[in-house]
Design a protein around this motif. Sequence first.
Motif, PDB file in Angstrom:
ATOM      1  N   ILE A   7       0.842  -1.201   0.000  1.00 26.87           N
ATOM      2  CA  ILE A   7       0.000   0.000   0.000  1.00 26.87           C
ATOM      3  C   ILE A   7       0.874   1.246   0.000  1.00 26.87           C
ATOM      4  O   ILE A   7       0.653   2.183  -0.772  1.00 26.87           O
ATOM      5  N   ARG A   8       1.885   1.268   0.875  1.00 27.64           N
ATOM      6  CA  ARG A   8       2.782   2.431   0.952  1.00 27.64           C
ATOM      7  C   ARG A   8       3.567   2.589  -0.341  1.00 27.64           C
ATOM      8  O   ARG A   8       3.788   3.714  -0.806  1.00 27.64           O
ATOM      9  N   ALA A   9       4.000   1.471  -0.927  1.00 26.82           N
ATOM     10  CA  ALA A   9       4.730   1.537  -2.192  1.00 26.82           C
ATOM     11  C   ALA A   9       3.827   2.089  -3.297  1.00 26.82           C
ATOM     12  O   ALA A   9       4.253   2.941  -4.086  1.00 26.82           O
ATOM     13  N   ALA A  10       2.586   1.623  -3.343  1.00 29.17           N
ATOM     14  CA  ALA A  10       1.653   2.102  -4.371  1.00 29.17           C
ATOM     15  C   ALA A  10       1.400   3.594  -4.230  1.00 29.17           C
ATOM     16  O   ALA A  10       1.264   4.301  -5.231  1.00 29.17           O
ATOM     17  N   GLU A  11       1.356   4.085  -3.004  1.00 27.20           N
ATOM     18  CA  GLU A  11       1.181   5.525  -2.787  1.00 27.20           C
ATOM     19  C   GLU A  11       2.343   6.329  -3.369  1.00 27.20           C
ATOM     20  O   GLU A  11       2.189   7.508  -3.674  1.00 27.20           O
ATOM     21  N   VAL A  54      15.952   2.016   6.194  1.00 22.88           N
ATOM     22  CA  VAL A  54      16.135   2.323   4.774  1.00 22.88           C
ATOM     23  C   VAL A  54      14.802   2.243   4.036  1.00 22.88           C
ATOM     24  O   VAL A  54      14.493   3.102   3.214  1.00 22.88           O
ATOM     25  N   LEU A  55      14.016   1.237   4.342  1.00 30.03           N
ATOM     26  CA  LEU A  55      12.709   1.083   3.706  1.00 30.03           C
ATOM     27  C   LEU A  55      11.838   2.314   3.951  1.00 30.03           C
ATOM     28  O   LEU A  55      11.213   2.849   3.031  1.00 30.03           O
ATOM     29  N   CYS A  56      11.818   2.772   5.194  1.00 34.56           N
ATOM     30  CA  CYS A  56      11.037   3.970   5.526  1.00 34.56           C
ATOM     31  C   CYS A  56      11.580   5.207   4.817  1.00 34.56           C
ATOM     32  O   CYS A  56      10.811   6.069   4.382  1.00 34.56           O
ATOM     33  N   SER A  57      12.894   5.287   4.700  1.00 32.14           N
ATOM     34  CA  SER A  57      13.502   6.416   4.019  1.00 32.14           C
ATOM     35  C   SER A  57      13.107   6.443   2.544  1.00 32.14           C
ATOM     36  O   SER A  57      12.736   7.482   2.008  1.00 32.14           O
ATOM     37  N   VAL A  58      13.168   5.293   1.888  1.00 38.93           N
ATOM     38  CA  VAL A  58      12.823   5.196   0.471  1.00 38.93           C
ATOM     39  C   VAL A  58      11.344   5.511   0.247  1.00 38.93           C
ATOM     40  O   VAL A  58      10.979   6.207  -0.697  1.00 38.93           O
ATOM     41  N   LEU A  59      10.491   5.009   1.131  1.00 37.03           N
ATOM     42  CA  LEU A  59       9.050   5.223   0.978  1.00 37.03           C
ATOM     43  C   LEU A  59       8.560   6.521   1.614  1.00 37.03           C
ATOM     44  O   LEU A  59       7.373   6.844   1.529  1.00 37.03           O
ATOM     45  N   GLU A  60       9.486   7.241   2.258  1.00 40.22           N
ATOM     46  CA  GLU A  60       9.150   8.489   2.933  1.00 40.22           C
ATOM     47  C   GLU A  60       7.977   8.291   3.892  1.00 40.22           C
ATOM     48  O   GLU A  60       6.947   8.970   3.831  1.00 40.22           O
ATOM     49  N   LEU A  66       3.975   1.428   7.954  1.00 42.19           N
ATOM     50  CA  LEU A  66       4.165   0.100   7.361  1.00 42.19           C
ATOM     51  C   LEU A  66       3.487  -1.007   8.149  1.00 42.19           C
ATOM     52  O   LEU A  66       3.188  -2.062   7.602  1.00 42.19           O
ATOM     53  N   MET A  67       3.258  -0.780   9.431  1.00 38.83           N
ATOM     54  CA  MET A  67       2.684  -1.818  10.284  1.00 38.83           C
ATOM     55  C   MET A  67       1.492  -1.272  11.058  1.00 38.83           C
ATOM     56  O   MET A  67       1.574  -0.196  11.628  1.00 38.83           O
ATOM     57  N   SER A  68       0.414  -2.041  11.068  1.00 40.43           N
ATOM     58  CA  SER A  68      -0.776  -1.662  11.828  1.00 40.43           C
ATOM     59  C   SER A  68      -1.065  -2.749  12.852  1.00 40.43           C
ATOM     60  O   SER A  68      -1.099  -3.928  12.505  1.00 40.43           O
ATOM     61  N   PRO A  69      -1.279  -2.370  14.108  1.00 37.90           N
ATOM     62  CA  PRO A  69      -1.580  -3.389  15.115  1.00 37.90           C
ATOM     63  C   PRO A  69      -2.913  -4.069  14.845  1.00 37.90           C
ATOM     64  O   PRO A  69      -3.826  -3.470  14.276  1.00 37.90           O
ATOM     65  N   GLU A  70      -3.000  -5.324  15.254  1.00 40.52           N
ATOM     66  CA  GLU A  70      -4.232  -6.103  15.121  1.00 40.52           C
ATOM     67  C   GLU A  70      -4.577  -6.684  16.490  1.00 40.52           C
ATOM     68  O   GLU A  70      -4.284  -7.838  16.776  1.00 40.52           O
ATOM     69  N   PRO A  71      -5.205  -5.882  17.357  1.00 36.46           N
ATOM     70  CA  PRO A  71      -5.480  -6.332  18.723  1.00 36.46           C
ATOM     71  C   PRO A  71      -6.384  -7.560  18.797  1.00 36.46           C
ATOM     72  O   PRO A  71      -6.290  -8.344  19.730  1.00 36.46           O
ATOM     73  N   ASP A  72      -7.249  -7.751  17.814  1.00 42.79           N
ATOM     74  CA  ASP A  72      -8.126  -8.928  17.830  1.00 42.79           C
ATOM     75  C   ASP A  72      -7.322 -10.220  17.725  1.00 42.79           C
ATOM     76  O   ASP A  72      -7.660 -11.218  18.351  1.00 42.79           O
ATOM     77  N   LYS A  73      -6.268 -10.201  16.936  1.00 41.20           N
ATOM     78  CA  LYS A  73      -5.422 -11.389  16.807  1.00 41.20           C
ATOM     79  C   LYS A  73      -4.674 -11.670  18.105  1.00 41.20           C
ATOM     80  O   LYS A  73      -4.483 -12.818  18.480  1.00 41.20           O
ATOM     81  N   VAL A  74      -4.253 -10.629  18.794  1.00 42.11           N
ATOM     82  CA  VAL A  74      -3.562 -10.802  20.069  1.00 42.11           C
ATOM     83  C   VAL A  74      -4.523 -11.386  21.088  1.00 42.11           C
ATOM     84  O   VAL A  74      -4.191 -12.327  21.811  1.00 42.11           O
TER      85      VAL A  74
END
Length: 116
Positions: A7-11, A54-60, A66-74
């Motif tokens: 998603i971030r790359a597509a943006e 580096v990934l964050c730097s490239v994708l600004e 890049l990561m979203s928590p999923e409390p239901d899975k926890v």
Amino acid sequence: MQWNLRIRAAERGIWKSAQMRRMLAEAGLEISAGKMSSWWAGTPATMKLEELDVLCSVLECTPTDLMSPEPDKVAARRPRATETVNGDSQGHAAGKGGISPTVTPRFGKPRSEPPL
């Protein structure tokens, strides 16, 4: 965690993993095609902080982009209150009001002596 790399790359107009890999290489991060594929196709099992930087730097972006928590899975991984070590459905361990049973060692045959 939900992995949002694509998603971030597509943006940023990045539609192919090969393009992303080239951009990472230009930023100083050489990774294998297999590793890039695992990042692109799903959630990576592990990632070095340097790689994430580096990934964050490239994708600004930031790691939270890049990561979203999923409390239901926890919550789903937690044992329910009725499950205990001894399987008591009342939530009591060994019938002692929630206190874990004392573990006592079983003494068997002692180990043999080493050869002389």
